[in-house]
Each structure stands twice: as structure tokens, then as C-alpha cells.
Enzyme design. Structure first.
Site, short mmCIF file in Angstrom:
data_model
loop_
_atom_site.label_atom_id
_atom_site.label_comp_id
_atom_site.label_asym_id
_atom_site.label_seq_id
_atom_site.Cartn_x
_atom_site.Cartn_y
_atom_site.Cartn_z
N LYS A 147 2.64 29.71 30.44
CA LYS A 147 3.29 31.02 30.55
C LYS A 147 2.52 32.04 29.74
CE LYS A 147 7.83 28.84 30.99
NZ LYS A 147 9.15 28.67 30.38
N ASP B 265 2.28 22.87 28.68
CA ASP B 265 2.29 24.31 28.47
C ASP B 265 0.93 24.83 28.04
OD1 ASP B 265 4.89 24.70 29.17
OD2 ASP B 265 5.67 24.81 27.13
N MET C 19 5.54 34.96 18.59
CA MET C 19 5.07 35.71 19.76
C MET C 19 5.58 37.15 19.77
SD MET C 19 3.30 33.29 21.18
CE MET C 19 2.99 33.61 22.91
#
Length: 484
Positions: free
Chosen positions: A58, A36, A173
């Protein structure tokens, strides 16, 4: 064909030293790694040369690979008999969707293990000087996703339970939803004066923090243009930060260093820079292929010159493998550098530096055939390994460079300058332009001359620090935006 195995591994929050022993062992044996964006790319260097690396990063506005495709890839690679590592930032069980991936593997009866990692919601606050619990300030702690699958992307939470029942809350986030978070916490009982801190790229040398209250933090974030990846921490325990902040007090905190590398082995300099609080990107990444060695004539040489520590290690490993007693070799040993001399000493051999050597009829150069151009025409050459640019790491480096804000460049040797610029060119990056406004440090006079020759620093710049003094030099010379 035998089915492979999948390890679902937590990479920790960023600092490479925070990965678990079990997670690191999984990386070392992996044949395929799906990683990731938030997993530190430096961890990939522990994988084998032939390991396939697949980026699954992502961003809020786009997905390189969607979750369904990641699940399919894990299944596909495992059914092909591969040892697969799925490397995720933080802990895979904390908003890492590990449950979905494990379920996909279980459906195909693929064996797997889940390796926990240190969660960012705990580690980032600690690196900012804040324990998430404290006997006097916080007896409860919650981790909360700051976005979900709702149409508006706003988290559907038990706001009253969070506001009244939890002392410290870590939102993951959530920069985009920060006004919504603050509004709901205040509306459901949290005092507007409650401290809030945002920790950006926590545990990295590029870590930044922004502190405020529920009443004013949203405005401060807009002014500072703060962005994800960030942990948002809410709670009175933040008041401890002034007393026990430690990471940001390290002498090289804030230094984002690009280090030119010539070796495939770990850099001791990079290790020391990291220990002092710097962010270090090493480039380029080299791939080494060992060559078969014929040592039948090794006892006939009068002098043996080793060109690098790696060539020294590879030569003696072959001696042991072929059961040749070093005492049968009567040659005098020489090394091209202090590091090579150290590698000889570790083998119980006190060698001499190459500059003290006079050419001989029966001489062997171990490591680098280019020395034939430097006056050793009569020597035999034994190339112990082939070193080449690991092109699989070029796009990885490009992403690292995009997310960092490099302010310091270090060339540790004259041999590091041209390969570094050539590898940058392979990334479509102009090295002169990249380093134009950076502090460029060339370690030693030969390295400085090489940097001057390609136009990286001007000839008028003063002498550069020695290898032994470069860390102290950086500590004593704060960033001023000018080249050294």
C-alpha cells in the site's frame, strides 16, 4: 478438503535479523505468502521454491490490494487447504489491521495464529540512538497513527492528553500531516522547543534522520523532501542521540549495494556487508531443483571434480541416502573454487584445486556440464540439480530497486556478470545504464576481465580487491561517485 491455517506474522521494522524465530518458521513452511510493502522482501527468500507470493503493498495514494480483498484472499487460500502467511511490516497489532483479518478468518472458522513482531515505533528510534523511555527523560511512551478515517485525513486525537500526559510520542506514517501534528501539540501545551526527529526507512542501511523542534521541523522536512515511510518521534529523550547513536556509525552505513549472485544458497559476503551497516540487494534469485542421482558406478572413477559447494553437498547427501560408504570411493577429489574446497573439507576430505588436475580416462564431473567445453571431453557428468531464474522474484526486485538508491555494485565472480545482466534484461532494465554512475567492484582479475568485456568498467581501471579483502576495501574507500 481439509482447511488450511493462517499465520498473521509481524516481519519487524526492516532489518531481516529482527524477525522473530516463530515468524521465520512460519515463512519457511508457508505455501502462500501475502506480504506488505514494509516487510523486507529478503524475508521471502526463506520460503520454499513453490510458495506463491502475493504483493499487498500500500502507498498513500494507491492500494495494490484493498483490505477487503486481502481478507477474501486469506479465507480463499486457507479454505483451499493451504498454509498461509500474512506478512506485515513491524508488529501486526500496531496499526496493522490484524484485528480485521483475524475476524474474517474467525467468521469462517479458519484456524490462525498471530505472531507478534518488533514495532517500528520502538526499533527505528533505537537504531537512531534513542530509547523511547529513560528514567531521567521519559517515563511514558505512546504510539499514535498520524492519519485516520476522517474526511480530511487528519488524526482525531486527545491532543491535550498527548501534549501534557505523554513524554515520548511516536507518530506512524505522518509526514503529510506533520504541520498539523506540530500545531496541535504546541497549541495544547508542548513547548515549541520540544525536540522532534524523523527516521526514514528505520533499521535499513538506507536509514536517514532529520532532527529539529516542533517549531521548525515542518519547514526542514519540506526543504529536505523527506517522505514516508518515516517514524516521527517527539520528546526530550531525543537529546540522548548524540551520546548513544550507534547504527549510523557503522563503517558501511550509507552503502546501498547491489550484489550479483550465482548461488541459491545464502551469501556469506552479503551477511558480512549487512553486519557492517550496508543495505544489500542480492540479484538474481535462483531456484534449484534437485535431480535424481545414479551412484552405482561412483567407485569406478579415478578422479571426481566438484564444480560448486552446492554440487558437493548434493552429491554427499545422495551418498548417504543411498547408503553408499564414501570409503568405497578410491577417487581423488578436486574442487573448482576455494568455496568448493571448503565444502569438501567439511566432509573430512582434503581435495585439490581443479587447476592441478590432469585429464583422466575415468573421471567424473559433479555439477556442471559446461565444463565439457573446457577440455574434459572424456569425463562423465553428474548433474546434481537444475538451477534456473526464479521469475516470481523479478517484480519484487524491481520494487526494491525503485525504493533504494543503489550506489555500489559488486560482482563476486566472473560467472556472475553475464547472468546478472541477462536477468536485468528480463526486468526491462539496461544493466550498463543502471550501473553507469555507480561504484562497480569486480572481485579478482578474472571477474574484472569479465566486467571489462561487457563494458561495465574500463580496461584502465586498477586491479580490483580479492574476495577476502572486499569488505575492508569498501571501508577504506568512501563513496566518491566514480567507478572503481
Amino acid at each position: 478438503m481439509k482447511t488450511g491455517k493462517v499465520f498473521l506474522v509481524g516481519a519487524g521494522p526492516g532489518d531481516v535479523g529482527l524477525i522473530t524465530v516463530k515468524g521465520l518458521e512460519a515463512i519457511k513452511q508457508a505455501e502462500v505468502i501475502l506480504y506488505d510493502r514494509l516487510a523486507n522482501p529478503k524475508l521471502l527468500e526463506y520460503a520454499g521454491n513453490d510458495c506463491e507470493l502475493i504483493y499487498c503493498g500500500k502507498l498513500p495514494d494507491r492500494h495494490t490490494l484493498r483490505q477487503e480483498s486481502i481478507n477474501e484472499l486469506l479465507v480463499q487460500k486457507a479454505l483451499a487447504g493451504k498454509i498461509v502467511v500474512r506478512l506485515k511490516g513491524g508488529d501486526p497489532g500496531v496499526f496493522g489491521r490484524v484485528g480485521e483479518e483475524a475476524a474474517a478468518l474467525a467468521e469462517y472458522q479458519i484456524p490462525f495464529e498471530i505472531v507478534p513482531g518488533i514495532s517500528s515505533g520502538i526499533a527505528a528510534p533505537l537504531y537512531a540512538g534513542i530509547p523511547v523511555t529513560h528514567r531521567e527523560h521519559a517515563e511514558s511512551f505512546a504510539v499514535v497513527t498520524a492519519h485516520d478515517k476522517s474526511d480530511a485525513g487528519k488524526p482525531l486525537l486527545d491532543w491535550e492528553g498527548l501534549a501534557r500526559g505523554v513524554d515520548t510520542i511516536a507518530f506512524y506514517m505522518g509526514v503529510g500531516n506533520l504541520p498539523y501534528i506540530c500545531e496541535n501539540l504546541i497549541q495544547h501545551g508542548k513547548p515549541s522547543s520540544t525536540p522532534v526527529i524523523l527516521i526514514h526507512w528505520g533499521t535499513f542501511g538506507r536509514q536517514k534522520t532529520l532532527q529539529g523542534t516542533l517549531a521548525d521541523i515542518s519547514e526542514k522536512v519540506l526543504e529536505a523532501k523527506f517522505s514516508n515511510p518515516s517514524i516521527i518521534l517527539v520528546g526530550k529523550v531525543i537529546s540522548l542521540r548524540e551520546k548513544i547513536s550507534w547504527f549510523e556509525k557503522k563503517p558501511l552505513y550509507g552503502r546501498q549495494i547491489l550484489l550479483a549472485r550465482t548461488s541459491a544458497s545464502p551469501s556469506e559476503l552479503a551477511k558480512e556487508l549487512l553486519a557492517q551497516g550496508a543495505d544489500v540487494i542480492e540479484f538474481p534469485k535462483w531456484k534449484v531443483t534437485k535431480m535424481p542421482l545414479d551412484l552405482a558406478k561412483v567407485s569406478t572413477y579415478e578422479k571426481i571434480l566438484f564444480t560448486s559447494p552446492e554440487s558437493t553437498d548434493e552429491f554427499f547427501a545422495a551418498m548417504i541416502e543411498q547408503e553408499i560408504d564414501i570409503r568405497s570411493t578410491q577417487a581423488k577429489f578436486y574442487g573448482m573454487s576455494s568455496k568448493t574446497m571448503k565444502a569438501l573439507r567439511e566432509r573430512g576430505i582434503i581435495g585439490k584445486i581443479a587447476q592441478e588436475m590432469v585429464d583422466a580416462e575415468k573421471m567424473l564431473i559433479v555439477g556442471d556440464h559446461h565444463l565439457l567445453e573446457q577440455g574434459y571431453e572424456k569425463a562423465d557428468v553428474m548433474v546434481t540439480s537444475k538451477k534456473e531464474l526464479d521469475r516470481q522474484f523479478l517484480p519484487i526486485f524491481q520494487r526494491m530497486l525503485q525504493e533504494a538508491q543503489v550506489n555500489t555494485m559488486i560482482f563476486p565472480s566472473s560467472a556472475s556478470v553475464e547472468p546478472f545482466l541477462a536477468a536485468l534484461a528480463d526486468c526491462d532494465i539496461n544493466g550498463i545504464e543502471l550501473l553507469n554512475d555507480k561504484q562497480v567492484i569486480a572481485m579478482g582479475e578474472l571477474t574484472r576481465a569479465a566486467a571489462v568485456n561487457v563494458g561495465l568498467i574500463s580496461a584502465e581501471k586498477p586491479a580490483s580487491p580479492t574476495k577476502e579483502a572486499v569488505v575492508d576495501y569498501l571501508i577504506g574507500h568512501p563513496l566518491e561517485g566514480a567507478q572503481i
